[in-house]
Design a protein around this motif. Sequence first.
Motif, PDB file in Angstrom:
ATOM      1  N   LEU A 228     -80.650   8.887 -48.241  1.00  0.00           N
ATOM      2  CA  LEU A 228     -81.084   9.755 -47.128  1.00  0.00           C
ATOM      3  C   LEU A 228     -82.338  10.529 -47.519  1.00  0.00           C
ATOM      4  N   TRP A 229     -82.311  11.011 -48.734  1.00  0.00           N
ATOM      5  CA  TRP A 229     -83.439  11.813 -49.238  1.00  0.00           C
ATOM      6  C   TRP A 229     -84.722  10.982 -49.254  1.00  0.00           C
ATOM      7  N   GLU A 230     -84.597   9.736 -49.694  1.00  0.00           N
ATOM      8  CA  GLU A 230     -85.776   8.861 -49.693  1.00  0.00           C
ATOM      9  C   GLU A 230     -86.197   8.538 -48.255  1.00  0.00           C
ATOM     10  N   ALA A 231     -85.206   8.258 -47.391  1.00  0.00           N
ATOM     11  CA  ALA A 231     -85.530   7.922 -45.996  1.00  0.00           C
ATOM     12  C   ALA A 231     -86.230   9.084 -45.317  1.00  0.00           C
ATOM     13  N   ASP A 232     -85.859  10.311 -45.711  1.00  0.00           N
ATOM     14  CA  ASP A 232     -86.505  11.511 -45.137  1.00  0.00           C
ATOM     15  C   ASP A 232     -87.807  11.868 -45.840  1.00  0.00           C
ATOM     16  N   ARG A 233     -88.227  10.996 -46.754  1.00  0.00           N
ATOM     17  CA  ARG A 233     -89.453  11.209 -47.530  1.00  0.00           C
ATOM     18  C   ARG A 233     -89.377  12.439 -48.416  1.00  0.00           C
ATOM     19  N   ARG A 234     -88.246  12.567 -49.065  1.00  0.00           N
ATOM     20  CA  ARG A 234     -88.053  13.604 -50.084  1.00  0.00           C
ATOM     21  C   ARG A 234     -88.444  14.990 -49.567  1.00  0.00           C
ATOM     22  N   PRO A 235     -87.696  15.517 -48.615  1.00  0.00           N
ATOM     23  CA  PRO A 235     -88.103  16.780 -47.999  1.00  0.00           C
ATOM     24  C   PRO A 235     -87.985  17.985 -48.921  1.00  0.00           C
ATOM     25  N   PHE A 236     -87.259  17.870 -50.004  1.00  0.00           N
ATOM     26  CA  PHE A 236     -87.165  18.967 -50.972  1.00  0.00           C
ATOM     27  C   PHE A 236     -86.978  18.347 -52.351  1.00  0.00           C
ATOM     28  N   ALA A 237     -87.167  19.167 -53.363  1.00  0.00           N
ATOM     29  CA  ALA A 237     -87.023  18.661 -54.726  1.00  0.00           C
ATOM     30  C   ALA A 237     -85.544  18.479 -55.067  1.00  0.00           C
ATOM     31  N   VAL A 238     -85.229  17.404 -55.778  1.00  0.00           N
ATOM     32  CA  VAL A 238     -83.876  17.220 -56.322  1.00  0.00           C
ATOM     33  C   VAL A 238     -84.059  16.848 -57.793  1.00  0.00           C
ATOM     34  N   ARG A 239     -83.719  17.776 -58.677  1.00  0.00           N
ATOM     35  CA  ARG A 239     -84.043  17.563 -60.093  1.00  0.00           C
ATOM     36  C   ARG A 239     -83.382  16.300 -60.649  1.00  0.00           C
ATOM     37  N   THR A 240     -82.147  16.042 -60.213  1.00  0.00           N
ATOM     38  CA  THR A 240     -81.447  14.866 -60.744  1.00  0.00           C
ATOM     39  C   THR A 240     -82.231  13.603 -60.427  1.00  0.00           C
ATOM     40  N   PHE A 241     -82.623  13.455 -59.184  1.00  0.00           N
ATOM     41  CA  PHE A 241     -83.330  12.244 -58.779  1.00  0.00           C
ATOM     42  C   PHE A 241     -84.711  12.177 -59.439  1.00  0.00           C
ATOM     43  N   GLU A 242     -85.390  13.302 -59.410  1.00  0.00           N
ATOM     44  CA  GLU A 242     -86.750  13.296 -59.953  1.00  0.00           C
ATOM     45  C   GLU A 242     -86.743  13.082 -61.460  1.00  0.00           C
ATOM     46  N   SER A 243     -85.706  13.590 -62.111  1.00  0.00           N
ATOM     47  CA  SER A 243     -85.619  13.390 -63.560  1.00  0.00           C
ATOM     48  C   SER A 243     -85.474  11.919 -63.894  1.00  0.00           C
ATOM     49  N   VAL A 244     -84.684  11.209 -63.117  1.00  0.00           N
ATOM     50  CA  VAL A 244     -84.545   9.774 -63.370  1.00  0.00           C
ATOM     51  C   VAL A 244     -85.895   9.089 -63.144  1.00  0.00           C
TER      52      VAL A 244
END
Length: 795
Positions: A228-244
Amino acid sequence: MPLTQFVVKMHSRCDLACDHCYVYEHADSSWRSRPKVIGDGILAKAAERIGEHAVAHRLSAVRVVLHGGEPLLAGPDRLRRAAEALRAALPPGCSLDLRIHTNGVLLSEAFCALFAELDLKVGISLDGDKVANDRHRRFADGRSSHPQVLRAVALLNRPEYRHLYAGLLCTIDIENDPVAVYRALAELQPPAVDFLLPHATWEEPPKRLPGGSADTPYADWLLAVHRLWEADRRPFAVRTFESVHRTVRGLSSLTESLGLEPSDLAVLETDGTFEQADSLKTAYDGAPVTGMNVFAHSLDDLARHPGIAARQSGLAGLSATCRACPVVRACGGGLYAHRYRADNAFDNPSVYCGDLMTLINGIAGSGGSTAGSPSGAAPVPAQGGEPLLSAPLTPAQLGELARGYGGADTVAALGTSQLSLTRAMLAAAWDASGQGRAEAWELLSELDVAAPAAVDAVLGHPYARAWAARRLAGDLSVGLGPMAALAAAAAVRAGRGDAVAVPARGRGLYLPTLGWVGVPDGEAVVTGRADGPTVRAADGSVRTGLDRAVRRVRLAGGWTVALEDLDPLRDSHDHPVAERLPEAELLGWTGALREAWELLGRDLPGYAEGIRAGLGTVTPLRPGPAGRDVSSAARQAYGAVGIARPATAPTLALLLAHEFQHVKLGAVLDLFDLYDRADDRLYFAPWRPDPRPLEGLLQGTYAHLAVTEYWGTRTAAYDGLAGEAADRARAQFALWRRYTAEAVERLAGSGALTGLGLRFAEGMGESVAPWLAVALPAAAERDAERARRESPAEV
Ligand code: SF4
C-alpha cells in the motif's frame, strides 16, 4: 565507538495499561523499585555526561528521546529543565535532535507551545484504527485511549505545531487488519511511521493466529502495508522499509532493529542508572542492567560494557546462522533482544528470523531495491511455495514458466530478481570478509548512486555472483580481488575518472564485462575513464586500454551475446573451460551462434524471445571425450551457459535451449520453493541410469520440454517427407515426448512437490499432452523404444 543516541526516562509510570508494553508487561520488573520522576540532579548530570562525551568524540549531533513510562507525566517544568540542560551542555557544533515519545493522552496545547519553544519533536504511539488501537492501548479500567490519541495528533497537525510532529509508532498485532491500520495511520498525515514488531524471545515467542497457517505472519502483515505504501508513492517515511532499501545497496540502516550498524544507544533510568536498550526488558528480569550510573560512570565507561560492546561488533557478534545468512547485511539478526534463549543467551537468530527473511526479500524484490537468498542456502527456506524473494512475476508469467516457456518480459523479470540476489550475495560476501567500507566497496556504493546503470551492467555479469557464492561457501582461495575488479569495471563504465586498487594475478587483471589488461602481478591501480581503463601496475608502468577485450557476437535482431573466455571465475560449469579462443575458433563460434539463433527463432519460437532476453554469455567449454556434446548451466551464474562448440548449428541450438531452461528454472527456484528441500530421496529420470535428487529430476524434465518441442517442430516440418533426417526427427520426438511425460508423472507423484511445484508439474503436463496426441509412424515408436532399451540418452 561513541554513543550518540540516548533515551532518558522522565517518568517510570504510565497513565495507560497497554498489555503489550515491554516496560510493565514483560520479564523485567525493575520499574517497581524506581523513582516515579527523574530528579533534577540526575538530569543535570546526564546532560553533563552527554556534553563531555560529545566533546571527547567531536560529535556533530546527538539524539535524545525523552521517554517513560509516560514522559508527559513528568510535567512541563521538568521537561523544560531537561531540554534546557541538554542544550546548554552540548558544545558548539554539536546539534541536538530532541524528541519525546508519548502515548498522547495528556498532550495539550500548553505542552505543544512548550515543545515549540524548546524545539522538541513529538512521536505518538498509535497502533492503527480504533479496533487495532483498542486491542492493547487502553486505560487500566478498560476504556479506549483512541479518542485522546486522535486529539493529540490533531493538535500536532495544526499549522503552528506541524513542525513538531515527528511521527507515529505502531506496534504490530497480526490480528489487526494491515490495510485498516495503514489507512488509519496514513489519514493522520504523519511524516513518519515506525512499525514495531512486538517484543518476543525464543522463550516467549511471538503470537500466532489460532489456526493460522502462515509461516511468516509478521512479514506478510508488513508486506501488505509495504504494498500500500508503495502504491501510495511512499507518503511518509517508514524506517523499516527504507532501511531494507538502503542496506541492500550497501548503505546504513536507519533503525537498531535491522542491519549491521553498531548500536550507539544508551538508556538512563529515573534513578540515574544506565541501562542497555530498553527492548532487553523483554528477555529476562534485569537483562538491561549495566551496573553503572550517571554519577560514577562516563558514557565511555558505558560504551565499553560487554552488553553494549556486543551490539557494536557487527557481523562478528551474530550467531553462526546469521553470519551465513544471505540477508544478514539487511537484517543484522534483528533486534538484539529478540534473539534471547535461556540456554545460550543471545547467540541465536531472531525469533522473527523467518519473518525477517521473507520481509527483506519481499521488500527488496518489489523493485525499489535489492536483496536475495542464495540457492539452497537460506537458513529458513520458505515453505509451501511461498516466495523466497518477492516475485516480480505475475500469476500469468508464473503459468507461462510452468509450461516451460517464458517470454521477454517474464525472463527480464527473472533477470531483475537475479540481479537483486547477486547484489545481496555480494554484500554478504563482502561483509563476511570483514573489510568494512574499504575502497572498492565505497566506490561501488558511490557509483551505485551516481551511475547505477554502470553498476547494474557489471553486477549483471554472471560470474560476479559466482565469486560471492564461492566466498559464502567458505572458499576463500578466490580472494577479494574480483570485488575490486567489479568496482574498477563499473568505474570504467561510469567514465568519471575514479581510481581503485585491483590486485593483478597471473600477469594481468580481468575487468568483468570489459576484458583483460596484462600487467605484472601485484597491486595495480585502475582508473576508469570513458575511453577505457588506465592501469598503473605495481612496478610503476602504465597501460592504457585493454589487451584482450571480451568478444561479443552480434545476432540477428540486433542483440549480442558475450563469448566469455577471459574471466578466471568462468570455471563454474562442472567442466573445464576453453582458453582464449584463437581467431579460427572465434569465427567458428560466431557462425554457429548466428545459425543456431536463426534455428531457435524458427523451431522454438516460444522459447527464443526468452533466450534473447536472458542469455548474455556463452562460455566455451573444452570438448568432451570422443567428441561427446558437453553443455552446462551454472546455478550461481545467471545468464550464462557453458558449451563445447558442437559439430553442427542445430545441435548448438538444442544445447542453448536445453541449458537456458536450467537457467530459467534456477531463477524460479531462487524465488519459490517448488519442492520440499528436506526430501532426501533419489529419483530415476527416464533418460539416466543413475538416480538423482528431486531437483535433478525437475531440472531435467524442464530442460527436456524444450528438447521435445524442438523435435516436435522438426517432425512437423518433415511432414510427408522421407529420409534420414526426417526419420531421426520422428524417432527423437517419439523418445523425448515419452521420457518427458514419464518424468512429469514421476514428479507429480513424488509427494515432494509444494503447491506451486504441483502447479509447475501440471503446467509441464499441459505442454506435453498435445505432443502425445501427435500420430507418429510405428517405425519411429520402435526406434524410440530401441533407443530407450539400449542406452539411456542424454541431450
Ligand atoms: S534472517 Fe534470520 S538468519 Fe538471517 S540475519 Fe536475520 S535473523 Fe539471522
